[in-house]
Design a protein around this motif. Structure first.
Motif, short mmCIF file in Angstrom:
data_model
loop_
_atom_site.label_atom_id
_atom_site.label_comp_id
_atom_site.label_asym_id
_atom_site.label_seq_id
_atom_site.Cartn_x
_atom_site.Cartn_y
_atom_site.Cartn_z
N HIS A 1 10.59 53.72 21.87
CA HIS A 1 10.25 55.11 21.59
C HIS A 1 9.12 55.24 20.58
O HIS A 1 8.66 56.35 20.31
CB HIS A 1 11.49 55.87 21.09
CG HIS A 1 12.09 55.29 19.85
ND1 HIS A 1 12.69 54.06 19.83
CD2 HIS A 1 12.20 55.77 18.59
CE1 HIS A 1 13.14 53.80 18.61
NE2 HIS A 1 12.84 54.82 17.84
N VAL A 2 8.67 54.10 20.03
CA VAL A 2 7.60 54.11 19.03
C VAL A 2 6.34 53.42 19.56
O VAL A 2 5.24 53.97 19.45
CB VAL A 2 8.06 53.42 17.73
CG1 VAL A 2 6.90 53.33 16.74
CG2 VAL A 2 9.24 54.16 17.13
N SER B 1 18.09 52.32 24.88
CA SER B 1 18.17 53.56 24.10
C SER B 1 16.79 54.03 23.67
O SER B 1 16.52 55.23 23.60
CB SER B 1 19.07 53.35 22.88
OG SER B 1 18.55 52.33 22.03
N GLY B 2 15.89 53.08 23.40
CA GLY B 2 14.52 53.44 23.04
C GLY B 2 13.78 54.07 24.21
O GLY B 2 13.06 55.05 24.05
N SER C 1 9.20 46.91 22.05
CA SER C 1 10.21 47.38 21.10
C SER C 1 9.58 47.74 19.74
O SER C 1 8.72 46.99 19.23
CB SER C 1 11.27 46.30 20.91
OG SER C 1 12.30 46.75 20.07
N PRO C 2 10.04 48.86 19.14
CA PRO C 2 10.96 49.87 19.67
C PRO C 2 10.28 50.77 20.70
O PRO C 2 9.17 51.26 20.46
CB PRO C 2 11.38 50.66 18.43
CG PRO C 2 10.26 50.47 17.45
CD PRO C 2 9.66 49.13 17.73
N ARG D 1 22.63 55.46 19.36
CA ARG D 1 21.29 54.94 19.05
C ARG D 1 20.22 55.97 19.38
O ARG D 1 19.27 56.15 18.61
CB ARG D 1 21.03 53.64 19.82
CG ARG D 1 21.87 52.45 19.39
CD ARG D 1 21.43 51.17 20.08
NE ARG D 1 22.34 50.08 19.77
CZ ARG D 1 23.32 49.66 20.55
NH1 ARG D 1 23.50 50.24 21.75
NH2 ARG D 1 24.10 48.68 20.19
N VAL D 2 20.38 56.64 20.51
CA VAL D 2 19.42 57.68 20.88
C VAL D 2 19.44 58.80 19.85
O VAL D 2 18.38 59.28 19.41
CB VAL D 2 19.72 58.23 22.29
CG1 VAL D 2 18.80 59.41 22.61
CG2 VAL D 2 19.57 57.14 23.35
N THR E 1 15.08 57.53 24.73
CA THR E 1 14.53 58.42 23.71
C THR E 1 13.11 58.86 24.07
O THR E 1 12.77 60.05 24.00
CB THR E 1 14.50 57.73 22.34
OG1 THR E 1 15.82 57.29 22.00
CG2 THR E 1 13.99 58.67 21.26
N SER F 1 15.75 60.48 13.24
CA SER F 1 14.64 59.91 12.47
C SER F 1 13.39 60.76 12.63
O SER F 1 12.65 60.99 11.67
CB SER F 1 14.36 58.48 12.93
OG SER F 1 13.24 57.94 12.26
N ARG F 2 13.16 61.25 13.84
CA ARG F 2 12.00 62.12 14.08
C ARG F 2 12.15 63.44 13.32
O ARG F 2 11.17 63.96 12.77
CB ARG F 2 11.85 62.40 15.58
CG ARG F 2 11.46 61.19 16.41
CD ARG F 2 11.45 61.51 17.89
NE ARG F 2 10.43 62.48 18.24
CZ ARG F 2 9.17 62.20 18.56
NH1 ARG F 2 8.78 60.93 18.58
NH2 ARG F 2 8.31 63.14 18.88
N ASN G 1 17.62 57.77 16.79
CA ASN G 1 16.17 57.81 16.99
C ASN G 1 15.64 59.23 16.85
O ASN G 1 14.59 59.46 16.23
CB ASN G 1 15.82 57.28 18.39
CG ASN G 1 16.11 55.79 18.55
OD1 ASN G 1 16.20 55.06 17.58
ND2 ASN G 1 16.26 55.36 19.79
#
Length: 732
Positions: free
Chosen positions: A468-469, A338-339, A465-466, A367-368, A342, A374-375, A371
């Motif tokens: 996308h970060v 999912s990360g 992990s994560p 989960r996506v 994203t 959160s942004r 994420n």
């Protein structure tokens, strides 16, 4: 032979001199550029047919600031390059200021102190010294997409061309401190609202607009403002000092290991008390100290190393053109999958997210969405951007659409049979040109893709992990991986904001391979009698974001268990055989996600001491038997803890460099900083090892090897690199 001119002077019929910095790719301020700027400004001031001056940059950029590569090789260059810049005989025509201080003549006397108004026409970006040049001008106009900032603290230095004094006088102390301490770049609109930019104009008309604005100053239609003489934007003294005091308190928490943020604040404060000109003189004095410091050298090394990772032999030499990656299949919707999804959809890449059933698929999509939300909540994504990104995500429980994918990334658990099954299915479905990648962190790519046809498209895409970060992406190549596949993945990584490090297929690849001693030596120290909380505190004080045991809780015990067998089989007696993991699992203390691990969490992410851990520690020590053999923690200092944990990592890094798992040692530095959180101000694991001294590290490891055994055995690679002081530096 002299280099071609880097600054052009063009005088128009309107009486405006246009000065253009032309030093590709970012119009950096080399010694040659600064010298030519001084010459051209003086010429413009002395010419009777010039009424005003416009300063701009070629190639759709104003200036990216100092030449970091040159500065890293000769730290004093940014200051020494001004030594030959002097006032012309008799001074500048009509000059109103003569500071006559080496390093300040161009900015204070020739540009700001000159009799003819200068306007900066900013497009692209004006960063660091580039913005300082613009602020020395009497006005600034910018295109709407321009970005402005003073990011020097990211390099361990302070603004050195008057930025600490001019920025507060243009935007106020509060905004200036925020921009400098966070290295924040702002867009033209925000800059205009703050007072840093006087007007905004679309790029096609920008130069003409700037010419008119400059003539307006000369004709007294616009005010002729000298920034260092301004005080209208400065807060009242007590408020300005309060802002700086609060910034110091924050810096003590975020930058407690380094001095440069505090030096920057001291220079700003000095200028508030003594005035702008005196402030620039003090800035230069303190700037020389920072630019020659070890943190500055380390941070500049990392800055340049991040830009070097794209240089891959036979790939980045210009003979290959990256193929567009428009659709990516992601197998697995767990935390990693999912990360990854994203990270892709945020950067306008369509994703086919596959799971085994509808329930797991919906969980992955959720989960996506979380994420992305959160942004949005952090202000880094608008609601419209949220909807656009989510529209690029397509969920599926079969391989529908995978036949048109350009790339597929497998992101399931570390199970070799499962991964082999998935790659067999992908081989039958995907097109010949589709790149088949695995996000594995430990499995042999050749083994999990055994039987796949067209092996030139097999590659590792190891996200951290994560996904996308974290910015790091290990691109893992086998002996069969084509240069084209690597080229395509390098281009994709840049598109999605990742920093790629190309590594060879080997157990643990680069980061996990080099850092495998991190947890194992920490466990060894515990079995000697050192408490885990002391180890975590010492390692955090060294500069790591968290210690090895807090990190173990964050990752979860099961993550380490999945790769333990592979590592133990490969590394043998180089690994300390800890009983800690087994005992923790037996006590159901598996990490933060379950509320208890080496720490207790009480329903939050904040760790708390776990008194019940002592019983497990005692049992582990009994099973290890180190104390029974007379080996204890008596006399082990905090310095010993740091060295006993990190010197084995340097030892393994030497082996990885020698075995050519990475292309260059600086790639390992980037990977250690971005993948493991190794402190950037120490330059990465290889750079730090070089600064500590490989001979010293070798001697210490030999001592521990003799006393404690094989887990500290120096590698032949370390012996070889330690033989000459220049060897490690050459690899960097």
């Amino acid at each position: 032979m002299e280099d071609a001119s880097k600054v052009r002077l063009e005088v128009g019929g309107d009486g405006v001199a246009l000065l253009v910095i032309d030093n590709p790719p970012v119009n950096s301020l080399s010694a040659q550029v600064m010298g030519e700027l001084a010459e051209k400004f003086i010429e413009a001031h002395e010419r009777a047919d010039v009424q005003a001056i416009v300063l701009t940059g070629a190639n759709n950029k104003f200036s990216g600031g100092a030449d970091i590569k040159s500065m890293s090789k000769a730290p004093g260059l940014i200051y020494s390059c001004f030594l030959s810049i002097q006032q012309p005989t008799g001074g500048i025509v009509g000059a109103v200021r003569k500071t006559e201080v080496s390093g300040l003549v161009l900015m204070n006397d020739i540009i700001e102190g000159g009799s003819k108004p200068a306007v900066a026409a900013i497009h692209g970006f004006a960063l660091g010294g580039g913005l300082e040049l613009a602020m020395a001008c009497h006005a600034r106009v910018a295109s709407p997409d321009a970005r402005l900032g003073l990011p020097e603290l990211q390099l361990g230095i302070i603004p050195g061309l008057g930025g600490t004094q001019r920025l507060p006088r243009l935007v106020g102390v509060g905004k200036a401190v925020e921009m400098m301490m966070t290295s924040k770049m702002i867009k033209a609109k925000e800059a205009h609202e703050a007072g840093l930019v006087d007007a905004i104009c679309d790029y096609p008309q920008l130069i003409q607009f700037a010419r008119n604005y400059a003539k307006g100053i000369a004709n007294k239609t616009h005010p002729f403002l000298k920034t260092l003489e301004r005080s209208d934007k400065l807060e009242p003294l007590h408020k300005a000092l309060h802002i700086i005091a609060n910034a110091r308190l924050r810096a003590k928490k975020t930058h407690k290991h380094v001095e440069y943020p505090f030096i920057c604040l001291a220079v700003i404060e000095h200028g508030i008390h003594k005035g702008g000109i005196e402030g620039t003189i003090f800035e230069r004095k303190m700037g020389v100290q920072t630019v020659d410091s070890l943190p500055a050298k380390a941070l500049m090394h990392i800055f340049l190393a991040e830009r070097t990772v794209y240089k891959v032999p036979n790939v980045s030499d210009g003979r290959l053109e990256a193929r567009p990656v428009k659709t990516v299949g992601v197998i697995g919707g767990g935390l990693m999958g999912s990360g990854i999804a994203t990270a892709l959809i945020v950067h306008n890449v369509r994703v086919l997210l596959k799971e085994v059933d509808e329930e797991r698929l919906q969980a992955g999509i959720n989960r996506v969405q979380a994420n992305l939300k959160s942004r949005v909540s952090k202000g880094s994504m608008s609601q419209a951007e949220f909807q656009r990104a989510l529209g690029l995500l397509v969920g599926t429980v079969d391989y529908k659409g995978f036949e048109s994918a350009n790339l597929v990334i497998e992101a399931v658990i570390e199970s070799i049979p499962l991964k082999k099954k998935i790659f067999g299915e992908l081989d039958a479905i995907c097109s010949r040109d589709c790149i088949l990648a695995s996000n594995t962190s430990s499995c042999d790519l050749n083994e999990i893709t055994d039987g796949v046809s067209f092996r030139d498209r097999i590659i590792g895409a190891h996200f951290f992990s994560p996904a996308h970060v974290m910015r790091l992406l290990e691109i893992v190549r086998t002996d069969s991986t084509s240069h084209q596949s690597i080229c395509d993945l390098l281009a994709l990584s840049k598109k999605i904001g990742k920093v790629p490090v190309v590594v060879q297929n080997a157990v643990g690849f680069a980061v996990n391979r080099v850092f495998f001693p991190y947890h194992r030596i920490a466990a060894f120290l515990v079995d000697l009698g050192v408490h885990p909380y002391r180890i975590d505190a010492v390692i955090k004080d060294f500069g790591m974001p968290i210690g090895p045991f807090r990190l173990g809780d964050l990752a979860g015990l099961q993550i380490g268990a999945l790769v333990a067998d592979t590592f133990e089989k490969e590394f043998g007696d180089r690994l300390y055989p800890s009983y800690m993991g087994t005992l923790m699992a037996k006590a159901n203390r598996t990490g933060e996600a379950t509320g208890k691990g080496y720490y207790n969490y009480h329903g939050t992410r904040q760790e708390h001491p776990a008194p019940e851990l002592d019983e497990i520690l005692e049992e582990s020590r009994k099973l290890a038997g180190l104390n029974a053999r007379g080996l204890t923690a008596e006399g082990i200092t905090d310095k010993d803890i740091v060295e006993m944990i990190f010197f084995p990592i340097v030892n393994e890094a030497c082996r990885v460099i020698d075995e050519k798992i990475v292309i260059r040692a600086s790639d390992l530095d980037v990977a250690s900083v971005l993948g493991m959180g190794f402190p950037a101000f120490r330059g990465g694991i290889a750079f730090w090892g070089h600064t500590v001294g490989l001979h010293y590290i070798l001697v210490r490891l030999q001592q521990w090897h003799s006393h404690y055994g094989s887990i500290f055995r120096p590698t032949s690679s370390l012996h070889k690199l330690a033989a000459t002081k220049s060897m490690m530096l050459a690899h960097l």
